[in-house]
Structure formats: structure tokens, C-alpha cells
Scaffold this motif. Structure first.
Motif, PDB file in Angstrom:
ATOM      1  N   ALA A  40       9.922  32.893 -47.787  1.00 23.34           N
ATOM      2  CA  ALA A  40       8.687  32.832 -47.007  1.00 23.34           C
ATOM      3  C   ALA A  40       7.561  32.188 -47.815  1.00 23.34           C
ATOM      4  CB  ALA A  40       8.283  34.237 -46.560  1.00 23.34           C
ATOM      5  N   ILE A  41       7.485  32.517 -49.114  1.00 22.36           N
ATOM      6  CA  ILE A  41       6.421  31.948 -49.946  1.00 22.36           C
ATOM      7  C   ILE A  41       6.695  30.469 -50.221  1.00 22.36           C
ATOM      8  CG2 ILE A  41       5.202  32.111 -52.145  1.00 22.36           C
ATOM      9  CD1 ILE A  41       5.744  35.052 -52.203  1.00 22.36           C
ATOM     10  N   VAL A  42       7.978  30.096 -50.380  1.00 21.22           N
ATOM     11  CA  VAL A  42       8.311  28.678 -50.551  1.00 21.22           C
ATOM     12  C   VAL A  42       7.839  27.878 -49.338  1.00 21.22           C
ATOM     13  CG1 VAL A  42      10.177  26.988 -50.668  1.00 21.22           C
ATOM     14  CG2 VAL A  42      10.265  29.033 -52.101  1.00 21.22           C
ATOM     15  N   ILE A  43       8.132  28.402 -48.155  1.00 18.77           N
ATOM     16  CA  ILE A  43       7.702  27.731 -46.917  1.00 18.77           C
ATOM     17  C   ILE A  43       6.174  27.658 -46.863  1.00 18.77           C
ATOM     18  CG2 ILE A  43       7.639  27.913 -44.403  1.00 18.77           C
ATOM     19  CD1 ILE A  43      10.437  29.181 -44.570  1.00 18.77           C
ATOM     20  N   ALA A  44       5.521  28.753 -47.272  1.00 17.46           N
ATOM     21  CA  ALA A  44       4.053  28.773 -47.281  1.00 17.46           C
ATOM     22  C   ALA A  44       3.499  27.724 -48.240  1.00 17.46           C
ATOM     23  CB  ALA A  44       3.553  30.161 -47.657  1.00 17.46           C
ATOM     24  N   VAL A  45       4.128  27.582 -49.419  1.00 18.15           N
ATOM     25  CA  VAL A  45       3.678  26.585 -50.394  1.00 18.15           C
ATOM     26  C   VAL A  45       3.809  25.182 -49.810  1.00 18.15           C
ATOM     27  CG1 VAL A  45       4.223  25.478 -52.592  1.00 18.15           C
ATOM     28  CG2 VAL A  45       4.113  27.967 -52.456  1.00 18.15           C
ATOM     29  N   GLY A  96       4.373  16.230 -56.158  1.00 16.33           N
ATOM     30  CA  GLY A  96       4.533  16.924 -57.441  1.00 16.33           C
ATOM     31  C   GLY A  96       4.390  18.427 -57.305  1.00 16.33           C
ATOM     32  N   VAL A  97       3.461  18.887 -56.451  1.00 17.90           N
ATOM     33  CA  VAL A  97       3.268  20.328 -56.265  1.00 17.90           C
ATOM     34  C   VAL A  97       4.470  20.949 -55.548  1.00 17.90           C
ATOM     35  CG1 VAL A  97       1.852  22.073 -55.134  1.00 17.90           C
ATOM     36  CG2 VAL A  97       0.771  20.166 -56.284  1.00 17.90           C
ATOM     37  N   ILE A  98       4.969  20.275 -54.520  1.00 15.76           N
ATOM     38  CA  ILE A  98       6.151  20.794 -53.817  1.00 15.76           C
ATOM     39  C   ILE A  98       7.336  20.827 -54.772  1.00 15.76           C
ATOM     40  CG2 ILE A  98       7.779  20.366 -51.937  1.00 15.76           C
ATOM     41  CD1 ILE A  98       5.495  19.147 -50.350  1.00 15.76           C
ATOM     42  N   PHE A  99       7.473  19.791 -55.596  1.00 14.23           N
ATOM     43  CA  PHE A  99       8.549  19.761 -56.575  1.00 14.23           C
ATOM     44  C   PHE A  99       8.399  20.898 -57.576  1.00 14.23           C
ATOM     45  CE2 PHE A  99      10.701  17.898 -60.379  1.00 14.23           C
ATOM     46  CZ  PHE A  99      11.974  17.791 -59.830  1.00 14.23           C
ATOM     47  N   THR A 151      11.737  27.983 -58.179  1.00 16.32           N
ATOM     48  CA  THR A 151      12.812  28.729 -57.506  1.00 16.32           C
ATOM     49  C   THR A 151      14.201  28.297 -57.931  1.00 16.32           C
ATOM     50  OG1 THR A 151      12.794  27.163 -55.654  1.00 16.32           O
ATOM     51  CG2 THR A 151      11.367  29.094 -55.481  1.00 16.32           C
ATOM     52  N   GLY A 152      14.293  27.308 -58.823  1.00 20.34           N
ATOM     53  CA  GLY A 152      15.602  26.839 -59.254  1.00 20.34           C
ATOM     54  C   GLY A 152      16.276  25.904 -58.273  1.00 20.34           C
TER      55      GLY A 152
END
Length: 335
Positions: free
Chosen positions: A4-9, A197-200, A206-207
Motif C-alpha cells: 500500500a505504501i509503495v503504491i502511495a509513493v 529516480g524517486v520511484i526507483f 523494497t528490494g
């Protein structure tokens, strides 16, 4: 919670990318619109298309942004919260400066946001990368922009000194389509990559990616699309500042400023891999080209206000990100 936090990011990163587009759209088109080389709507469409194309041309700046901080040793969810808070801090400052029509750097807002959240979270900040790839280029790019635009405009004045002024200005008005396109391409090359770069960075936390990997194609496409959509939505407040309040531009000076700004953006991205500010670069180039009339022709009071905005960007975005981190830390109950 991690997914959920990955999607939010990713969603917030794209929101930042969108605000970057409408915040910085004026950079590429203000001079062309103010000299009536292009209509506002055509200029925005041209900038949006060239932003998208520019975003597809490289990954070096994105790699630099992903190396500004490290979240190793703080836990996956905690690391994602740090990245998310950095984005929120950058968006906050973008919206504040957009509201007041103040040209500021989305690039430095993003870096400042990441550093602010990392510091309050006791994560690692790679200061050597920030000094070499952010601070030094941040200082050099406006100075180079001013000096080169001043020199280019002097050369133009000398080369065309015996020509009919009206014909010369009409020719440069046509040439501004090329220079505005080149500047918008450079903006895409620089600014869309920062969101990538931020998404990366979130994928690294998260690996889902490893340092040194190429950016996933989906990251490139959605980042390019978001900044293009934001660009097309326009940035009229900032456009008025750049196009009218610094100096009254003619087509020759508009061309000189845009061509110089594009050259600096390409050079910093390709040669130095540095995430420099399109705003800083084109604003200083406008001042440089305008100063060839006479130094008093530049409205230095407005210039000082803009410079103050530049200086405040890094700490203000960092402070906003720190507050966002503390709130998110509480909500996520990270302990």
C-alpha cells in the motif's frame, strides 16, 4: 502495508511530477509567449510533447537522484515513509511558490524534501553526492546561463548590426519555435528523470530493484506522461513573472536565453549527470540576455525576490518534509 505504501509513493511521485509540469511549464515557453513567437496554447502543447520526448532520452539524472539518501538499516516500511514524506515536502513547496507566482526549483525542492525527511528519520544522507551533483551545479548553472546568454546576445547584436531590425526580429521570432522546443526537451530530460529516480528509490527500498539496474520501462512511461500532462495544464502565474516582470524581451533576446538554457541543461545532464534546475537556468539566461540592453533594464528587485526563493527552496522543502515524516510516522505507528 508495504504494498500500500509503495503504491502511495508511486501515486504521490506522479503527483509531484504533475506539479513539476505545471510549475515549470513557464520555463520553456514564457519567453516565446511574451515575444508573441507562439500563442500560449500552442506553446503549451509544444512544451508538453517535447517534455515527453526528453524524458525518454536518458537515465543518468534519475540514478543520481536515487543515490541522494540511503534507507538501509531502517526497515522497508520506514524507508518508504521517508521517501513519501520527501515527496510531500517537495509538493508543498511547489504549490506555495506556484500560488505566489515565484519561479523556484522543483528539482531542489525534491532533493531538499528527501534530505529533510531522511535527517529527521536518522537515515543516511550522502552529502558527497549532494555537494558534487546538486550544490555545485546549483551554483554554476545560473552563473553559466547568465554569462553565456549575455555573450550570445552580444554576438547576435554584432552579427546583425547592419541588418534591418524589423526583419531580424521577425526571423528570431520564427527561430524561437526551435529554441523553445530545445528548452522543453531539456526540461523533460532533467525533470522527469527526477521523479523516475524517486520511484526507483522506492523500488530499491523494497528490494524490487537493485542498484545499477536500468529503470523499468513502466516507470519511464508514467513519469514522462505525468510531467507532460502537468505541462499542458499550464503555469500562467509563473509565466507572467518570467516573461514580463524580469525584463521586456524581444525575439532575439528570447532566442538567446532559450538556446543558452537548453545547452546548459543538456550539458549538465549528459556530462555531469547533475539534476540542475530548469528554473534557475532559464531565469538567469533571461537576465543575461536582457542585460545587454543595459544593466538597469533588468528589474533587479524582482530578480532579488526570485533569488530569495531559490535560497529558501532547499530548507523550506526539507522542513515541510520533516513535518510530513513526523505525521506519517505517527499514523503508521512505526514506534
Amino acid at each position: 502495508m508495504e504494498l500500500a505504501i509503495v503504491i502511495a509513493v508511486v501515486v504521490v511521485a506522479l503527483a509531484f511530477d504533475y506539479t513539476n509540469g505545471f510549475h515549470d511549464a513557464a520555463n520553456a515557453i514564457a519567453t516565446s509567449v511574451s515575444t508573441r513567437a507562439l500563442t500560449p496554447r500552442i506553446a503549451l502543447l509544444l512544451a508538453a510533447v517535447m517534455n515527453f520526448v526528453g524524458a525518454l532520452l536518458g537515465q543518468e539524472v534519475a540514478q543520481t537522484v536515487s543515490e541522494v539518501i540511503s534507507t538501509s538499516g531502517v526497515g522497508v516500511v520506514h524507508g518508504l515513509v521517508i521517501v513519501l514524506a520527501g515527496l510531500l515536502g517537495a509538493i508543498t513547496w511547489n504549490l506555495v511558490t506556484w500560488y505566489f507566482g515565484l519561479p523556484s526549483s522543483s528539482s531542489h525542492a525534491l532533493i531538499g524534501g528527501l534530505v529533510g525527511s531522511a535527517l529527521v528519520a536518522s537515515a543516511t544522507v550522502h552529502w558527497a553526492t549532494i555537494v558534487d551533483k546538486v550544490v555545485i551545479p546549483m551554483v554554476l548553472s545560473p552563473l553559466i546561463g547568465f554569462a553565456v546568454a549575455f555573450a550570445v546576445m552580444l554576438a547576435v547584436m554584432w552579427i546583425f548590426r547592419r541588418r534591418n531590425p524589423h526583419k531580424v526580429q521577425r526571423g528570431f521570432r520564427l527561430m524561437q519555435t526551435v529554441s523553445a522546443s530545445a528548452l522543453a526537451l531539456g526540461h523533460g530530460l532533467q525533470d522527469a528523470q527526477k521523479t523516475m529516480g524517486v520511484i526507483f528509490l522506492a523500488l530499491l527500498v523494497t528490494g524490487r530493484a537493485q542498484s545499477g539496474d536500468d529503470l523499468p520501462l513502466w516507470v519511464v512511461i508514467i513519469s514522462a506522461s505525468a510531467i507532460s500532462l502537468g505541462t499542458y495544464s499550464g503555469g500562467w502565474r509563473i509565466m507572467r513573472t518570467l516573461g514580463r516582470k524580469i525584463i521586456a524581451l524581444d525575439p532575439a533576446r528570447g532566442f538567446s536565453a532559450e538556446a543558452t538554457g537548453a545547452a546548459v541543461l543538456y550539458g549538465m545532464a549528459i556530462l555531469a549527470h547533475a539534476p540542475v534546475s530548469t528554473t534557475h537556468t532559464i531565469t538567469s539566461a533571461i537576465m543575461g540576455a536582457g542585460a545587454t540592453k543595459r544593466f538597469s533594464a533588468v528589474r533587479w528587485g524582482m530578480a532579488r525576490t526570485i533569488v530569495a526563493g531559490w535560497i529558501l527552496t532547499f530548507p523550506a522543502a526539507g522542513a515541510a518534509a520533516a513535518v510530513a515524516y513526523l505525521l506519517l510516522h505517527y499514523v503508521a505507528r512505526l514506534g
